[in-house]
Design a protein around this motif. Structure first.
Motif, mmCIF file in Angstrom:
data_model
loop_
_atom_site.group_PDB
_atom_site.id
_atom_site.type_symbol
_atom_site.label_atom_id
_atom_site.label_comp_id
_atom_site.label_asym_id
_atom_site.label_seq_id
_atom_site.Cartn_x
_atom_site.Cartn_y
_atom_site.Cartn_z
ATOM 1 N N UNK A 5 0.844 -1.187 0.000
ATOM 2 C CA UNK A 5 0.000 0.000 0.000
ATOM 3 C C UNK A 5 0.883 1.241 0.000
ATOM 4 N N UNK A 6 0.783 2.029 -1.062
ATOM 5 C CA UNK A 6 1.533 3.270 -1.199
ATOM 6 C C UNK A 6 0.567 4.424 -0.972
ATOM 7 N N UNK A 7 0.893 5.335 -0.055
ATOM 8 C CA UNK A 7 0.007 6.462 0.232
ATOM 9 C C UNK A 7 0.781 7.765 0.203
ATOM 10 N N UNK A 8 0.062 8.844 -0.111
ATOM 11 C CA UNK A 8 0.647 10.181 -0.076
ATOM 12 C C UNK A 8 -0.478 11.199 -0.081
ATOM 13 N N UNK A 9 -0.131 12.438 0.202
ATOM 14 C CA UNK A 9 -1.129 13.492 0.203
ATOM 15 C C UNK A 9 -0.522 14.823 -0.171
ATOM 16 N N UNK A 10 -1.393 15.737 -0.579
ATOM 17 C CA UNK A 10 -0.994 17.101 -0.899
ATOM 18 C C UNK A 10 -1.966 18.039 -0.188
ATOM 19 N N UNK A 11 -1.423 18.979 0.587
ATOM 20 C CA UNK A 11 -2.218 19.807 1.479
ATOM 21 C C UNK A 11 -2.098 21.281 1.111
ATOM 22 N N UNK A 12 -3.221 22.003 1.161
ATOM 23 C CA UNK A 12 -3.245 23.451 0.936
ATOM 24 C C UNK A 12 -3.582 24.132 2.266
ATOM 25 N N UNK A 13 -2.621 24.767 2.911
ATOM 26 C CA UNK A 13 -2.885 25.356 4.223
ATOM 27 C C UNK A 13 -3.891 26.510 4.187
ATOM 28 N N UNK A 14 -3.993 27.213 3.071
ATOM 29 C CA UNK A 14 -4.924 28.345 2.987
ATOM 30 C C UNK A 14 -6.378 27.882 3.101
ATOM 31 N N UNK A 15 -6.707 26.791 2.439
ATOM 32 C CA UNK A 15 -8.093 26.299 2.459
ATOM 33 C C UNK A 15 -8.294 25.168 3.462
ATOM 34 N N UNK A 16 -7.203 24.684 4.056
ATOM 35 C CA UNK A 16 -7.242 23.550 4.992
ATOM 36 C C UNK A 16 -7.871 22.304 4.368
ATOM 37 N N UNK A 17 -7.635 22.142 3.069
ATOM 38 C CA UNK A 17 -8.085 20.940 2.371
ATOM 39 C C UNK A 17 -6.879 20.266 1.735
ATOM 40 N N UNK A 46 -5.157 18.924 8.408
ATOM 41 C CA UNK A 46 -3.802 19.469 8.476
ATOM 42 C C UNK A 46 -2.904 18.568 7.636
ATOM 43 N N UNK A 47 -1.680 18.988 7.446
ATOM 44 C CA UNK A 47 -0.739 18.209 6.634
ATOM 45 C C UNK A 47 -0.523 16.818 7.234
ATOM 46 N N UNK A 48 -0.237 16.761 8.523
ATOM 47 C CA UNK A 48 0.002 15.470 9.179
ATOM 48 C C UNK A 48 -1.252 14.614 9.234
ATOM 49 N N UNK A 54 -5.214 9.406 4.698
ATOM 50 C CA UNK A 54 -4.994 8.634 3.468
ATOM 51 C C UNK A 54 -4.582 7.202 3.798
ATOM 52 N N UNK A 55 -3.744 7.044 4.813
ATOM 53 C CA UNK A 55 -3.296 5.709 5.222
ATOM 54 C C UNK A 55 -4.461 4.873 5.750
#
Length: 80
Positions: A5-17, A46-48, A54-55
């Motif tokens: 299982x490979x997971x990752x994410x991309x976070x936008x702090x301005x919109x918190x999405x 949040x980013x973390x 996602x995991x």
């Protein structure tokens, strides 16, 4: 039964999405490399937290693929 299982994410702090994704393969080989990456949007995060969401989401999908009452899948996780 073993899954990778490979997971990752991309976070936008301005919109918190953010967008989290996973790729799950049964075996690591050239033939299994052609798989679909599954994406999902996460709001108010949040980013973390996004990385963990996602995991957990990806692991839940693996358990839905197999009958966990009969087979206990081993899940090898690859994440940053």
């Amino acid at each position: 039964m073993e899954f990778h299982l490979f997971t990752d994410g991309s976070f936008d702090p301005a919109s918190k999405t953010g967008v989290g994704g996973y790729l799950c393969v049964h075996e690591l080989s050239a033939a299994s490399a052609i798989q679909v990456v599954t994406l999902r949007e996460f709001a108010n995060t949040t980013c973390s937290r996004l990385e963990l969401e996602a995991l957990v989401w990806g692991m839940g999908e693996v358990f839905h693929r197999v009958d966990a009452t009969k087979v206990k899948p081993a899940i090898l996780v690859y994440s940053d």
